[in-house]
Scaffold this motif. Structure first.
Motif, PDB file in Angstrom:
ATOM      1  N   LEU A   1      -3.579   6.603  -2.996  1.00 53.83           N
ATOM      2  CA  LEU A   1      -4.343   5.525  -2.359  1.00 53.83           C
ATOM      3  C   LEU A   1      -5.500   6.137  -1.585  1.00 53.83           C
ATOM      4  CD1 LEU A   1      -4.569   2.476  -1.688  1.00 53.83           C
ATOM      5  CD2 LEU A   1      -3.192   2.941   0.346  1.00 53.83           C
TER       6      LEU A   1
ATOM      7  N   CYS B   1       0.823  -1.208   0.000  1.00 51.03           N
ATOM      8  CA  CYS B   1       0.000   0.000   0.000  1.00 51.03           C
ATOM      9  C   CYS B   1       0.857   1.258   0.000  1.00 51.03           C
ATOM     10  CB  CYS B   1      -0.933   0.004   1.207  1.00 51.03           C
ATOM     11  SG  CYS B   1      -2.268  -1.192   1.096  1.00 51.03           S
ATOM     12  N   ARG B   2       1.954   1.233   0.720  1.00 52.23           N
ATOM     13  CA  ARG B   2       2.803   2.428   0.778  1.00 52.23           C
ATOM     14  C   ARG B   2       3.482   2.687  -0.561  1.00 52.23           C
ATOM     15  NH1 ARG B   2       2.805   4.775   5.507  1.00 52.23           N
ATOM     16  NH2 ARG B   2       2.126   3.564   7.313  1.00 52.23           N
TER      17      ARG B   2
ATOM     18  N   LEU C   1      -1.853   4.454   7.203  1.00 50.23           N
ATOM     19  CA  LEU C   1      -2.034   4.857   5.805  1.00 50.23           C
ATOM     20  C   LEU C   1      -2.966   6.057   5.668  1.00 50.23           C
ATOM     21  CD1 LEU C   1      -2.453   1.331   4.153  1.00 50.23           C
ATOM     22  CD2 LEU C   1      -0.447   2.825   4.023  1.00 50.23           C
TER      23      LEU C   1
ATOM     24  N   GLN D   1       0.779   4.227  -2.541  1.00 46.24           N
ATOM     25  CA  GLN D   1       0.491   5.566  -2.026  1.00 46.24           C
ATOM     26  C   GLN D   1       1.516   6.579  -2.511  1.00 46.24           C
ATOM     27  OE1 GLN D   1       0.398   6.012   2.372  1.00 46.24           O
ATOM     28  NE2 GLN D   1      -1.717   6.668   2.102  1.00 46.24           N
TER      29      GLN D   1
END
Length: 460
Positions: A330, A320-321, A369, A324
Motif C-alpha cells: 500500500l 487498508c491493512r 498506515l 498492506q
C-alpha cells in the motif's frame, strides 16, 4: 540428519520459541496507566508511552483501551479506571461491554505493578510488535518475490520492512540525536533534492513543487464547493499514481460507484469524452481503437476501489491493512469524501463533533498506515454568497477541526463556474492554503472536464 553442531541446526534454533506477543505485559501496562490516573501521576507515566500506538498491542481490546486512555489524556480528562469506564460507556455502551466493561478495567488495574516498571513493559511490547512486523513483512516479501513483481518494487518493500522494524525498536530516548550526526546524511540528501519531490507525485508538476509531493503519514485535504472537480482531481491522482508510477492505491469512493470510476479513468486515459463512454458506443465507432489501446495498462494498474458506503474510519483502516499485508502493499489512500464518512460511534450526532471525530480518525489513519492519506472535503455555501468567490479555509465544513488535523490543504476554484464569460475558461486554481512543509501559493491547471481529468497548463 543434522547433528547438534551442524550450523543449520544452530541457525534453526535461533528462531525457535521466540514469542511475538505478551498479553500479560499488555494487561499490566494498561493497568499501570489506569493506576497513574488514580494516583494523579498521569503526566509522568503518559510521557513514557508517548511512542506507542494501538498496533503495538497484540490483543485488539488492549489497543482500544490504550486509545481511549490516550484520547482522554490529550483532552485533559482524568484517566483513572472510573473515568475511562464512564467515557467508554457514554461513547458506545455495546462496544464497552464487548471490551469487557468495568470488570476488565479492574482486572487490568489489579495486574498492575509499580509505575516505575512502565518503561520495562513499554519496551517489551515494542520488542514483540517489532517481531510481528518482521514476521508479517517476511511473508509479504516472500509472496511478492514469487509473484513476478519487479526487483525495484521488492527493494521498496524490503526497505519499508526494515524501516518499520527499526522504528519499533527505537525508544523515546533514541529519538534524540546530536546535530553533528545529521550532517553527512543531510548533505547527501541536499545534493539530490533539487526538483525532486520527496513524496509521491500527483501528476501536476507545479503542485508537486509547491507541496513536495504526497508524503508518508500526511493527511492532505482537497476541498471545494460542489462541481469544482474534487472527485475528478482525486480519481485523476489515483490514475497517475497507479498507472504511471506503478504504486498501490486504495480508493474509497463514498459517492460514485465502481463503474463510474472506471468510466472516468478510461476517458482520462484514452481521450474519449466521458459522455460517449457513459452513454455507450456503437461497435464500429473509431473511438474503440483508442479505448482498446489503453486497456492493457489499466488492467495491470495496482488500483483497488471500494464503493461501499457508509464507512467508518475503522472500516477503511481494516481494508487498508489487509491490502498492506498482501503482496501488492500500500502506497496511498484516497477517500472521497470526508463528509460522507461515518463517525466512530452512532452516539456522536452533533455535526461539528462528527467532523472532528472523522478528521482526527483520518489523520490517525495516515500515521498508523505510514502512507499519505488524501481526502476530499466539502465547502459550506459561503463562497457562493460572497462577491469574491475565491475560497478560504473558513469555507470548509468543520474548518477548525480539519485545519488542525491536516498537514496540507488544497482549495479548488473554477472561475468559469461563477462567470461563464471569464477569460479564464477551462482553468482551475489549486490554492495551497495550508502547507506544513513550506509556502502557501496558488497553481493553475487546465480542467478537461469532458475527459474527466486535469492537466498541467503546459500540456493542455
Amino acid at each position: 540428519m543434522m547433528t547438534a553442531t551442524d550450523p543449520r541446526a544452530q541457525q534453526t534454533g535461533q528462531f525457535d520459541n521466540v514469542p511475538s506477543f505478551d498479553v500479560a505485559a499488555e494487561q499490566i501496562l494498561i493497568g499501570c496507566l489506569l493506576m497513574a490516573g488514580d494516583l494523579d501521576k498521569a503526566d509522568e507515566v503518559m510521557a513514557d508511552v508517548e511512542d506507542l500506538d494501538r498496533e503495538v498491542f497484540y490483543r485488539p481490546v488492549h489497543g482500544e483501551l490504550f486509545d481511549a486512555i490516550q484520547d482522554a489524556y490529550h483532552l485533559g480528562k482524568p484517566i483513572g479506571a472510573a473515568s475511562i469506564a464512564a467515557i467508554l460507556l457514554d461513547a458506545d455502551a455495546a462496544n464497552f461491554k464487548r471490551l469487557g466493561g468495568a470488570p476488565y478495567l479492574h482486572t487490568c488495574l489489579a495486574a498492575a505493578t509499580t509505575l516505575s516498571q512502565v518503561p520495562h513493559y513499554r519496551d517489551r511490547l515494542l520488542e514483540c510488535a517489532g517481531r510481528r512486523d518482521a514476521q508479517e513483512g517476511g511473508v509479504k516479501l516472500v509472496q511478492a518475490a514469487t509473484s513476478g513483481m519487479s526487483t525495484d518494487k521488492l527493494a521498496q518493500i524490503a526497505a519499508g520492512l526494515a524501516e518499520k522494524v527499526t522504528a519499533r525498536r527505537r525508544g523515546p530516548e533514541k529519538d534524540l540525536v546530536d546535530l553533528g550526526s545529521l550532517i553527512n546524511p543531510a548533505l547527501d540528501d541536499i545534493g539530490t533534492r533539487r526538483n525532486k519531490p520527496k513524496g509521491i507525485t500527483t501528476g501536476y508538476a507545479d503542485l508537486d513543487k509547491l507541496l513536495g509531493g504526497l508524503r508518508r503519514k500526511e493527511l492532505i485535504i482537497f476541498a471545494g464547493a460542489t462541481a469544482m472537480g474534487k472527485s475528478i482531481a482525486l480519481v485523476d491522482i489515483a490514475r497517475h499514481v497507479s498507472i504511471r508510477l506503478g504504486l498501490t492505491v486504495a480508493l474509497f469512493s463514498l459517492e460514485m460507484d465502481r463503474g463510474m470510476i472506471f468510466d472516468r479513468i478510461l476517458s482520462a486515459e484514452s481521450g474519449v469524452p466521458h459522455t460517449l463512454i457513459r452513454d455507450g458506443l456503437p461497435n464500429n465507432a473509431p473511438e474503440w481503437d483508442r479505448i482498446m489501446a489503453h486497456i492493457g495498462p489499466m488492467a495491470h494498474a495496482p488500483l483497488y476501489v471500494s464503493d461501499r458506503a457508509p464507512m467508518r474510519v475503522a472500516d477503511i483502516d481494516a481494508c487498508c491493512r489487509r491490502l498492506q499485508r498482501s503482496p501488492a502493499g500500500l502506497d496511498l489512500v484516497i477517500i472521497d469524501h470526508m463528509h460522507l464518512q461515518s463517525p466512530s460511534s452512532d452516539r456522536i450526532t452533533d455535526p461539528t463533533a462528527k467532523i472532528a471525530d472523522i478528521s482526527t480518525g483520518n489523520k490517525r489513519l495516515a500515521m498508523g498506515l505510514d502512507v499519505p492519506v488524501l481526502v476530499a472535503a466539502q465547502f459550506n455555501r459561503a463562497p457562493g454568497a460572497r462577491m469574491d468567490k475565491t475560497p478560504q479555509l473558513s469555507d470548509l465544513r468543520g474548518a477548525s477541526n480539519i485545519e488542525q488535523d491536516a498537514d496540507k490543504i488544497v482549495l479548488l476554484h473554477r472561475p468559469d463556474y461563477y462567470d461563464r464569460d471569464t477569460p479564464r475558461r477551462g482553468e482551475v486554481d489549486l490554492i495551497g492554503a495550508k502547507n506544513r512543509l513550506g509556502e502557501t501559493a496558488t497553481v493553475t491547471v487546465a480542467a478537461q472536464l469532458h475527459l474527466s481529468r486535469f492537466r498541467d497548463m503546459a500540456h493542455a
